[in-house]
Design a protein around this motif. Sequence first.
Motif, PDB file in Angstrom:
ATOM      1  N   UNK A   1       0.965  -1.197   0.140  1.00 34.61           N
ATOM      2  CA  UNK A   1       0.125  -0.027  -0.052  1.00 34.61           C
ATOM      3  C   UNK A   1       0.744   1.240  -0.128  1.00 34.61           C
ATOM      4  N   UNK A   2       0.508   2.330  -0.859  1.00 35.08           N
ATOM      5  CA  UNK A   2       1.292   3.600  -0.960  1.00 35.08           C
ATOM      6  C   UNK A   2       1.275   4.200   0.633  1.00 35.08           C
ATOM      7  N   UNK A   3       2.411   4.286   1.161  1.00 34.17           N
ATOM      8  CA  UNK A   3       2.266   5.011   2.532  1.00 34.17           C
ATOM      9  C   UNK A   3       2.534   6.413   2.677  1.00 34.17           C
ATOM     10  N   UNK A   4       2.869   7.099   1.437  1.00 29.76           N
ATOM     11  CA  UNK A   4       2.852   8.542   1.248  1.00 29.76           C
ATOM     12  C   UNK A   4       1.538   9.346   0.745  1.00 29.76           C
ATOM     13  N   UNK A   5       1.093   9.975   1.929  1.00 34.54           N
ATOM     14  CA  UNK A   5      -0.170  10.835   1.687  1.00 34.54           C
ATOM     15  C   UNK A   5       0.336  12.370   1.643  1.00 34.54           C
ATOM     16  N   UNK A   6      -0.212  12.914   0.605  1.00 40.28           N
ATOM     17  CA  UNK A   6      -0.112  14.503   0.408  1.00 40.28           C
ATOM     18  C   UNK A   6      -0.824  15.166   1.287  1.00 40.28           C
ATOM     19  N   UNK A   7      -0.588  16.165   1.745  1.00 43.80           N
ATOM     20  CA  UNK A   7       0.521  16.928   1.672  1.00 43.80           C
ATOM     21  C   UNK A   7       1.764  16.543   2.388  1.00 43.80           C
ATOM     22  N   UNK A   8       1.705  15.393   3.163  1.00 41.08           N
ATOM     23  CA  UNK A   8       2.728  15.020   3.927  1.00 41.08           C
ATOM     24  C   UNK A   8       4.423  15.270   3.222  1.00 41.08           C
ATOM     25  N   UNK A   9       5.010  15.979   4.224  1.00 42.03           N
ATOM     26  CA  UNK A   9       6.424  16.312   3.658  1.00 42.03           C
ATOM     27  C   UNK A   9       7.204  14.910   3.534  1.00 42.03           C
ATOM     28  N   UNK A  10       8.074  14.931   2.515  1.00 44.64           N
ATOM     29  CA  UNK A  10       8.841  13.789   2.184  1.00 44.64           C
ATOM     30  C   UNK A  10       9.809  13.408   3.346  1.00 44.64           C
ATOM     31  N   UNK A  11      10.518  12.259   3.601  1.00 44.28           N
ATOM     32  CA  UNK A  11      11.339  12.014   4.590  1.00 44.28           C
ATOM     33  C   UNK A  11      12.670  12.721   4.179  1.00 44.28           C
TER      34      UNK A  11
ATOM     35  N   UNK B   1       6.330   7.853  -2.371  1.00 36.11           N
ATOM     36  CA  UNK B   1       5.928   6.618  -2.077  1.00 36.11           C
ATOM     37  C   UNK B   1       6.946   5.660  -2.177  1.00 36.11           C
ATOM     38  N   UNK B   2       7.678   5.892  -3.262  1.00 35.37           N
ATOM     39  CA  UNK B   2       8.889   4.654  -3.693  1.00 35.37           C
ATOM     40  C   UNK B   2       9.842   4.817  -2.506  1.00 35.37           C
ATOM     41  N   UNK B   3      10.066   6.210  -2.195  1.00 34.29           N
ATOM     42  CA  UNK B   3      11.090   6.283  -1.147  1.00 34.29           C
ATOM     43  C   UNK B   3      10.752   5.847   0.165  1.00 34.29           C
ATOM     44  N   UNK B   4       9.361   6.082   0.622  1.00 37.85           N
ATOM     45  CA  UNK B   4       8.925   5.522   1.648  1.00 37.85           C
ATOM     46  C   UNK B   4       9.056   3.947   1.892  1.00 37.85           C
ATOM     47  N   UNK B   5       8.800   3.265   0.797  1.00 39.30           N
ATOM     48  CA  UNK B   5       8.902   1.770   0.854  1.00 39.30           C
ATOM     49  C   UNK B   5      10.418   1.292   0.977  1.00 39.30           C
ATOM     50  N   UNK B   6      11.118   2.080   0.149  1.00 42.19           N
ATOM     51  CA  UNK B   6      12.483   1.948   0.000  1.00 42.19           C
ATOM     52  C   UNK B   6      13.333   2.232   1.414  1.00 42.19           C
ATOM     53  N   UNK B   7      13.190   3.248   2.228  1.00 38.57           N
ATOM     54  CA  UNK B   7      13.617   3.262   3.299  1.00 38.57           C
ATOM     55  C   UNK B   7      12.872   2.487   4.537  1.00 38.57           C
ATOM     56  N   UNK B   8      11.816   2.340   4.470  1.00 41.30           N
ATOM     57  CA  UNK B   8      11.094   1.311   5.573  1.00 41.30           C
ATOM     58  C   UNK B   8      11.306  -0.021   5.568  1.00 41.30           C
ATOM     59  N   UNK B   9      11.890  -0.362   4.436  1.00 42.48           N
ATOM     60  CA  UNK B   9      11.955  -1.900   4.279  1.00 42.48           C
ATOM     61  C   UNK B   9      13.468  -2.152   3.943  1.00 42.48           C
ATOM     62  N   UNK B  10      14.371  -2.532   4.689  1.00 44.39           N
ATOM     63  CA  UNK B  10      15.870  -2.678   4.417  1.00 44.39           C
ATOM     64  C   UNK B  10      15.836  -3.838   3.400  1.00 44.39           C
ATOM     65  N   UNK B  11      15.080  -5.007   3.542  1.00 46.14           N
ATOM     66  CA  UNK B  11      15.328  -6.142   2.649  1.00 46.14           C
ATOM     67  C   UNK B  11      14.920  -5.646   1.230  1.00 46.14           C
ATOM     68  N   UNK B  12      13.845  -4.642   1.077  1.00 43.28           N
ATOM     69  CA  UNK B  12      13.507  -4.232  -0.378  1.00 43.28           C
ATOM     70  C   UNK B  12      14.797  -3.349  -0.960  1.00 43.28           C
TER      71      UNK B  12
END
Length: 292
Positions: A198-208, A225-236
Amino acid sequence: MVRLRYYAIIVMVLMAACGTNTARVTQGPRLIQDVTLAPTTPAPTRQLSPTPTPVNIPIATSENEVPLQIVTIEADFVLVTPTLPPSKTPTITPSVTPTFTPTITPTFPVTSTQRSPQQPTAILAPVTAIVANAIPRVCDSTWFFIQPRPDSCPQSQALTSQATFQIFENGFMLWVRSQDIIYVMYNDGALPTWQAFNDPFVDPTPERTILMTPPPGEYWQPRRGFGEIWLMNPEVRQRIGWAVQQWEDIFSSRVQISTDGTVFVEGPRNDIFMLPPGGRQWTRSGGNFNVP
């Protein structure tokens, strides 16, 4: 005198005869009372039957000679020609005609060789069987693409929406807005070969603001959203590596899911990603692209 005696004897004989008859009459039945018969109707006069018609019998002097005269013979009888009762017309029993079903004998090409009349021979040429194409499955909904043609039917019509796509060292990330899902596809050979988040990024939430240093070369940290998945999941992050594109591709995509759970997603270059259920090996077909 003699004559007188003769007369006396005759008288005596007659008297003797009369006495005998009187005795006999006296001994028979005697009339007691006279019976007067009443007049009766006279019996009808019997009518004679008509004279029968004479029968003419021709007489011939020889077998082949025509009779010269006809002799008429009176007969007491009448020839009656018997009338035979009408013969019963037999009822014809309808016969059942069997229906002939023709047997179709396949015709094969035959190559004949020189043969003698006593020993006919024939050589059958090899026959190649041709299997007709299977009738395509009839589905309630149609696929939004032609190839590859799935064996199953789609669950519903295709959903069309905005999408983003980014290439990584060892795979791809693709976001579909109509589903709000991010598909991560790996090229490292490990299982599962693809995952959905599921896309964890919600506008207008600022990016990490977590920044990581990429290796030398053309590598970038993904965003949103791609950055959220990439940062939150080390295996990914370890499996897919760094992004090889600085920015995502934004395009219009279509997605459909088959009845067996396979996901078909349209890529940015008119290509189709087929993602089978259970994270099995995904495939990419069609389109016009050249990616590592």
